[in-house]
Design a protein around this motif. Structure first.
Motif, PDB file in Angstrom:
ATOM      1  N   UNK A 147      12.239 109.909  16.222  1.00 50.86           N
ATOM      2  CA  UNK A 147      10.842 110.106  16.657  1.00 50.86           C
ATOM      3  C   UNK A 147      10.476 111.578  16.706  1.00 50.86           C
ATOM      4  N   UNK A 148      11.479 112.443  16.829  1.00 54.62           N
ATOM      5  CA  UNK A 148      11.175 113.872  16.929  1.00 54.62           C
ATOM      6  C   UNK A 148      10.792 114.502  15.591  1.00 54.62           C
ATOM      7  N   UNK A 149      10.833 113.723  14.516  1.00 56.86           N
ATOM      8  CA  UNK A 149      10.257 114.268  13.274  1.00 56.86           C
ATOM      9  C   UNK A 149       9.296 113.227  12.694  1.00 56.86           C
ATOM     10  N   UNK A 150       8.326 113.709  11.916  1.00 55.25           N
ATOM     11  CA  UNK A 150       7.286 112.798  11.458  1.00 55.25           C
ATOM     12  C   UNK A 150       7.830 111.822  10.423  1.00 55.25           C
ATOM     13  N   UNK A 151       7.354 110.583  10.458  1.00 55.73           N
ATOM     14  CA  UNK A 151       7.949 109.546   9.609  1.00 55.73           C
ATOM     15  C   UNK A 151       7.839 109.832   8.113  1.00 55.73           C
ATOM     16  N   UNK A 152       6.820 110.627   7.717  1.00 53.95           N
ATOM     17  CA  UNK A 152       6.629 110.827   6.268  1.00 53.95           C
ATOM     18  C   UNK A 152       7.536 111.893   5.680  1.00 53.95           C
ATOM     19  N   UNK A 153       7.994 112.810   6.525  1.00 49.74           N
ATOM     20  CA  UNK A 153       8.796 113.921   6.008  1.00 49.74           C
ATOM     21  C   UNK A 153      10.261 113.567   5.884  1.00 49.74           C
ATOM     22  N   UNK A 154      11.028 114.419   5.179  1.00 52.35           N
ATOM     23  CA  UNK A 154      12.465 114.175   5.121  1.00 52.35           C
ATOM     24  C   UNK A 154      13.114 114.571   6.451  1.00 52.35           C
ATOM     25  N   UNK A 155      14.289 114.077   6.702  1.00 48.89           N
ATOM     26  CA  UNK A 155      15.002 114.415   7.937  1.00 48.89           C
ATOM     27  C   UNK A 155      16.479 114.504   7.616  1.00 48.89           C
ATOM     28  N   UNK A 156      17.115 115.576   8.089  1.00 47.21           N
ATOM     29  CA  UNK A 156      18.549 115.715   7.848  1.00 47.21           C
ATOM     30  C   UNK A 156      19.341 115.083   8.982  1.00 47.21           C
ATOM     31  N   UNK A 157      20.300 114.266   8.628  1.00 47.02           N
ATOM     32  CA  UNK A 157      21.193 113.697   9.646  1.00 47.02           C
ATOM     33  C   UNK A 157      22.027 114.845  10.188  1.00 47.02           C
ATOM     34  N   UNK A 158      22.005 115.026  11.508  1.00 47.91           N
ATOM     35  CA  UNK A 158      22.618 116.219  12.057  1.00 47.91           C
ATOM     36  C   UNK A 158      23.170 115.910  13.455  1.00 47.91           C
ATOM     37  N   UNK A 159      24.495 116.030  13.609  1.00 49.54           N
ATOM     38  CA  UNK A 159      25.120 115.703  14.893  1.00 49.54           C
ATOM     39  C   UNK A 159      24.607 116.585  16.036  1.00 49.54           C
ATOM     40  N   UNK A 160      24.306 117.854  15.695  1.00 51.80           N
ATOM     41  CA  UNK A 160      23.829 118.753  16.760  1.00 51.80           C
ATOM     42  C   UNK A 160      22.468 118.312  17.287  1.00 51.80           C
ATOM     43  N   UNK A 161      21.594 117.906  16.330  1.00 51.28           N
ATOM     44  CA  UNK A 161      20.271 117.445  16.767  1.00 51.28           C
ATOM     45  C   UNK A 161      20.384 116.135  17.539  1.00 51.28           C
ATOM     46  N   UNK A 162      21.355 115.329  17.156  1.00 48.72           N
ATOM     47  CA  UNK A 162      21.562 114.075  17.889  1.00 48.72           C
ATOM     48  C   UNK A 162      22.035 114.373  19.323  1.00 48.72           C
ATOM     49  N   UNK A 163      22.915 115.347  19.472  1.00 43.15           N
ATOM     50  CA  UNK A 163      23.356 115.699  20.826  1.00 43.15           C
ATOM     51  C   UNK A 163      22.191 116.239  21.636  1.00 43.15           C
ATOM     52  N   UNK A 164      21.330 117.042  20.981  1.00 41.39           N
ATOM     53  CA  UNK A 164      20.157 117.566  21.695  1.00 41.39           C
ATOM     54  C   UNK A 164      19.263 116.413  22.131  1.00 41.39           C
ATOM     55  N   UNK A 165      19.103 115.426  21.250  1.00 42.00           N
ATOM     56  CA  UNK A 165      18.286 114.255  21.610  1.00 42.00           C
ATOM     57  C   UNK A 165      18.928 113.547  22.802  1.00 42.00           C
TER      58      UNK A 165
END
Ligand code: AMP
Ligand code: ZN
Length: 472
Positions: free
Chosen positions: A292-310
């Motif tokens: 949800x923290x990035x817009x559905x239309x754009x690309x998103x990189x799978x990232x463990x650090x961002x997941x921990x931040x979430x």
């Protein structure tokens, strides 16, 4: 509310055909394997859109198909030496287990391709009668040159496509861009009777037929990942609009890819994690918040650090929920009422979501709310019951009902209990397998030993369910 429409390439005011009803079709999985976390992004973002439409008061009929016959399924059945039905059954079951873990709301219907062969044949017959489909020795193709609007969704022009096309090479086709409507049966493959002989449907006709049957000639919304724009959705339009002579879909929604090191996550590249792997590592709320923290239309990189931040972000929301629940027990309406207008946050959340489902902004509003309420809680001992109740409702309506990242009702259920339930489910599926292989004593042993520790299995129409007898 505006929605970006891939067809017109602009944001458009959303006007359903028959409000408050909304029809929405989301292209579902091909059930030949466990789906990956990239597919999960598409399924979850589609779920959030459906949930927001419901939040707005629409009555959404949400259909997600299951592609249960296809080249990949046939390949898997040969590799595993089981039937295509068994392959499909195994991964349909896995699909339902996974989307439940992902907190995806159950769709209105999950039609299967193999249960709509007759409907597909009817559309192909119509296309043949109109001279749009041609039969070459039991293989039926769609003649794209007969549909003047071909390319309108993807923005591709037929001539360009023909020169640089990476389309299936097949000598039988009149034009390389023509696509299969019906594939002649091959030795050992599953097949159905048809006016063109035994065979099976092409992939695109499956979605046209299921969409028509369950949602009617024109659907409000049709969604899927970006890779489906061409050729899948372009071909669905060509088939449906030629057959029905009506607009097929009013709003086309497409989801950006989940990438891994800037490359699309996909089975064929082998750079994927299955959703079940990732969802056993992180609770559903963490992954849904990350998406949800990035817009559905754009690309998103799978990232463990961002997941921990979430994960840390989610903890803040859950901590506030915990504090508010404690407050509601002890406060009353004589307590201090903060000078905060919760309706302002609600409006900001709605404005964000009304703008083409801008979930990153909607999430930011929730975090602003959490910060501001925490400030009040830390400087006041007791807060008015009504205010606390309204705060809980705000989080319930937004973070829970729309984004699906928290669950106020389930909040007290520990991870240990979830683990126990998963283990019981594993044992019941082993018992089912044992029964299928006539190992009845073994199956009974599983049931009896579970019974001894207070886990009661009950076999019913919908499979086996269990009850845990509490000791205290
Ligand atoms: P499939 O089972 O391959 O037909 O895919 C199911 C859905 O997931 C489709 O809507 C695809 O467009 C979508 N999808 C496939 N790969 C990705 C990815 N890497 N990121 C986001 N969505 C994807
Ligand atoms: Zn589809």
């Amino acid at each position: 509310m505006v929605i970006y429409n891939t067809l017109t390439k602009k944001k458009e005011e959303f006007q359903p055909i028959n409000p408050p009803n909304v029809t929405m079709y989301s292209c579902g999985p091909t059930v030949y394997d466990y789906f990956h976390i990239g597919n999960a992004r598409t399924f979850i973002m589609s779920d959030i859109i459906r949930r927001y439409l419901e939040y707005k008061g629409y009555k959404v009929t949400y259909v997600q198909n299951l592609t249960d016959i296809d080249d990949k399924i046939i390949k898997k059945s040969i590799e595993e030496k089981i039937s295509t039905e068994q392959v499909a059954e195994k991964y349909i079951k896995a699909f339902f287990e996974d989307i439940k873990k992902m907190n995806v709301k159950v769709a209105t219907k999950y039609p299967k391709a193999t249960e709509h062969i007759q409907e597909m044949i009817e559309i192909i017959k119509k296309l043949e009668a109109k001279g749009v489909a041609y039969n070459k020795d039991g293989n039926v193709f769609y003649d794209v040159s007969k549909f003047p609007e071909y390319g309108k969704l993807s923005g591709k022009v037929i001539d360009e496509l023909e020169s640089g096309a990476r389309v299936e090479v097949n000598d039988e086709k009149n034009n390389p861009l023509d696509f299969s409507l019906w594939k002649k049966a091959k030795e050992g493959e599953p097949s159905w009777d048809s006016p063109w002989g035994k065979g099976r449907p092409g992939w695109h006709i499956e979605c046209s037929a299921m969409n028509l049957k369950h949602l009617g000639v024109t659907t409000d919304i049709h969604a899927g990942g970006n890779d489906l724009i061409f050729p899948h959705h372009e071909n669905e339009i060509a088939q449906s609009e030629m057959a029905n002579e009506k607009t097929f879909v009013n709003y086309w929604i497409h989801f950006g890819f989940l990438n891994i090191r800037k490359e699309k996550m996909s089975k064929s590249l082998g750079n994927f994690f299955t959703a079940r792997e990732v969802f056993s590592k992180y609770p559903f709320g963490v992954i849904r918040l990350f998406f949800s923290q990035s817009h559905y239309r754009g690309p998103l990189d799978y990232d463990d650090e961002l997941l921990s931040a979430a994960g840390k972000g989610l903890e803040k929301i859950n901590n506030l929920v915990y504090e508010l629940k404690k407050q509601i027990e002890k406060s009353d309406d004589n307590c201090y009422s903060p000078n905060i207008n919760i309706d302002d946050y609600k409006k900001t959340f709605e404005n964000a979501m009304d703008d083409d489902f801008n979930t990153p902004q909607a999430v930011a509003t929730i975090f602003d709310f959490v910060r501001d309420i925490n400030k009040e809680l830390s400087s006041n001992n007791k807060i008015s019951k009504t205010f606390v109740g309204d705060s809980i409702n705000f989080l319930k309506n937004t973070a829970q009902h729309v984004l699906g990242i928290i669950d106020l009702e389930k909040e007290d259920k520990s991870e240990d209990i979830e683990l126990v339930e998963d283990l019981i489910n594993i044992l019941t599926s082993i018992r089912k397998k044992a029964k299928a292989e006539k190992l009845y004593a073994f199956a009974d042993d599983i049931r009896d030993r579970l019974n001894e520790i207070g886990v009661i299995l009950q076999d019913g129409k919908n499979g086996t369910e269990f009850k845990i007898k509490r000791k205290s």
